[in-house]
Design an enzyme around this catalytic site. Sequence first.
Site, PDB file in Angstrom:
ATOM      1  CG  ASP A  80      42.835  38.392  36.861  1.00  0.00           C
ATOM      2  OD1 ASP A  80      42.784  38.371  35.626  1.00  0.00           O
ATOM      3  OD2 ASP A  80      42.426  39.348  37.558  1.00  0.00           O
ATOM      4  CG  HIS A  81      46.012  40.903  35.237  1.00  0.00           C
ATOM      5  ND1 HIS A  81      46.288  41.494  34.023  1.00  0.00           N
ATOM      6  CD2 HIS A  81      44.699  41.129  35.490  1.00  0.00           C
ATOM      7  CE1 HIS A  81      45.190  42.065  33.561  1.00  0.00           C
ATOM      8  NE2 HIS A  81      44.206  41.851  34.424  1.00  0.00           N
ATOM      9  CG  HIS A 178      42.026  46.369  34.911  1.00  0.00           C
ATOM     10  ND1 HIS A 178      43.086  46.325  34.043  1.00  0.00           N
ATOM     11  CD2 HIS A 178      41.547  45.097  34.972  1.00  0.00           C
ATOM     12  CE1 HIS A 178      43.257  45.087  33.601  1.00  0.00           C
ATOM     13  NE2 HIS A 178      42.337  44.322  34.142  1.00  0.00           N
ATOM     14  N   GLY A 179      38.792  49.045  36.747  1.00  0.00           N
ATOM     15  CA  GLY A 179      38.339  50.011  37.746  1.00  0.00           C
ATOM     16  C   GLY A 179      37.078  50.738  37.328  1.00  0.00           C
ATOM     17  CG  HIS A 206      41.048  41.356  31.602  1.00  0.00           C
ATOM     18  ND1 HIS A 206      41.818  41.017  32.680  1.00  0.00           N
ATOM     19  CD2 HIS A 206      41.052  40.279  30.786  1.00  0.00           C
ATOM     20  CE1 HIS A 206      42.282  39.788  32.520  1.00  0.00           C
ATOM     21  NE2 HIS A 206      41.832  39.315  31.373  1.00  0.00           N
ATOM     22  N   GLY A 207      38.343  44.299  33.040  1.00  0.00           N
ATOM     23  CA  GLY A 207      37.840  45.627  33.423  1.00  0.00           C
ATOM     24  C   GLY A 207      36.326  45.711  33.327  1.00  0.00           C
ATOM     25  CB  SER A 209      34.082  47.172  37.685  1.00  0.00           C
ATOM     26  OG  SER A 209      34.138  45.978  38.406  1.00  0.00           O
ATOM     27  CG  ASN A 228      38.568  38.883  33.877  1.00  0.00           C
ATOM     28  OD1 ASN A 228      38.002  37.980  33.268  1.00  0.00           O
ATOM     29  ND2 ASN A 228      39.856  38.889  34.088  1.00  0.00           N
ATOM     30  CB  THR A 231      36.374  47.769  40.566  1.00  0.00           C
ATOM     31  OG1 THR A 231      37.639  47.644  39.932  1.00  0.00           O
ATOM     32  CG2 THR A 231      36.331  49.072  41.360  1.00  0.00           C
TER      33      THR A 231
HETATM   34  P1  13P Z   1      37.446  45.491  37.150  1.00  0.00           P
HETATM   35  O1  13P Z   1      38.169  45.764  38.422  1.00  0.00           O
HETATM   36  O2  13P Z   1      37.276  46.712  36.307  1.00  0.00           O
HETATM   37  O3  13P Z   1      36.160  44.785  37.381  1.00  0.00           O
HETATM   38  O4  13P Z   1      38.366  44.499  36.295  1.00  0.00           O
HETATM   39  C1  13P Z   1      38.690  43.249  36.830  1.00  0.00           C
HETATM   40  C2  13P Z   1      39.621  42.504  35.957  1.00  0.00           C
HETATM   41  O5  13P Z   1      39.669  42.705  34.765  1.00  0.00           O
HETATM   42  C3  13P Z   1      40.488  41.489  36.567  1.00  0.00           C
HETATM   43  O6  13P Z   1      41.386  40.955  35.652  1.00  0.00           O
END
Ligand code: 13P
Length: 281
Positions: A80-81, A178-179, A206-207, A209, A228, A231
């Site tokens: 990832d990333h 993200h987060g 992504h992101g 959460s 994904n 968090t």
């Molecule tokens: P979150 O931390 O918002 O769940 O995002 C995770 C993510 O996108 C990892 O690539």
Amino acid sequence: MNGLKDLLEKAKKEHFAIGAFNACNLETVAAIVHAAFELHSPVIIESSPGETKFIGSRNLACLCKNFAEETGLPIYINLDHCRSMEDAYAAMDDGYDLIHFDGSRLPLEENLRIVKELVTEAHDREILIEGEIDYIEGSSEKHDEGLPVIKTTDVESAKKFVAETGVDILAVSIGNIHGVFTEPELLNFDLLRELSSQLPCFLSLHGGSGIETDQLKQGIENGIVKVNINTELRIAYRETLENVLRGNPDEYAMYKLLPPIIEEVARVVSEKIKVFNNVVK
Ligand code: 13P
């Protein structure tokens, strides 16, 4: 043929998404596998550069392989990333099924050149590549503030990037961050529908959460096939660990302290898999 590609194809056709859950140790991997196994759900386990450095790509790949053999569950691994070719090649050598190259901080032409090269190498080995062109804001933690201003995916740049690289998946920026913030993220479904209709590749979110259930479901209905999540797992892990340590001040055997953490992280994974509609009945 890469089994993950078939699964993404099925997800697109049948409107479900595959959860991609971040892991950096045995407890998180065990929790993800436990939840996925209970729901008979194929799953992606992924590691960010920091998580990969901590656990080691070879260790994570071996853990996932062992769990896959033990459970019979399709478990795919994603880097990832990833931001370096060196890390991408190491993960390919170690048995990862998918490499997410995050070139969103690079000029588009440079990002395009690197991803094109990775796609050629990866496809020879039946490995998939995910690309990213517009930086997805935030970081996988609890933020004590409202949502930052974001740059959403530019449709024309995305079309050029996907056509010229042949990338398998594009990580879209449609309001996802993200987060977890003090307010929920809201997705731009008009933009998602446009991307979905114009791009030949799969789309990932992504992101995951901090995005409410209804928004996630609509995202999946409109073309998202991979979500994904990090968090919310980190929060579940840390808060349960704090509670367990507070409740057992005299216990030193880690194997006795860790099961409630695995259980709580698994509960979060399980909830997400149900929202993603990826439950084999
Ligand atoms: P979150 O931390 O918002 O769940 O995002 C995770 C993510 O996108 C990892 O690539």
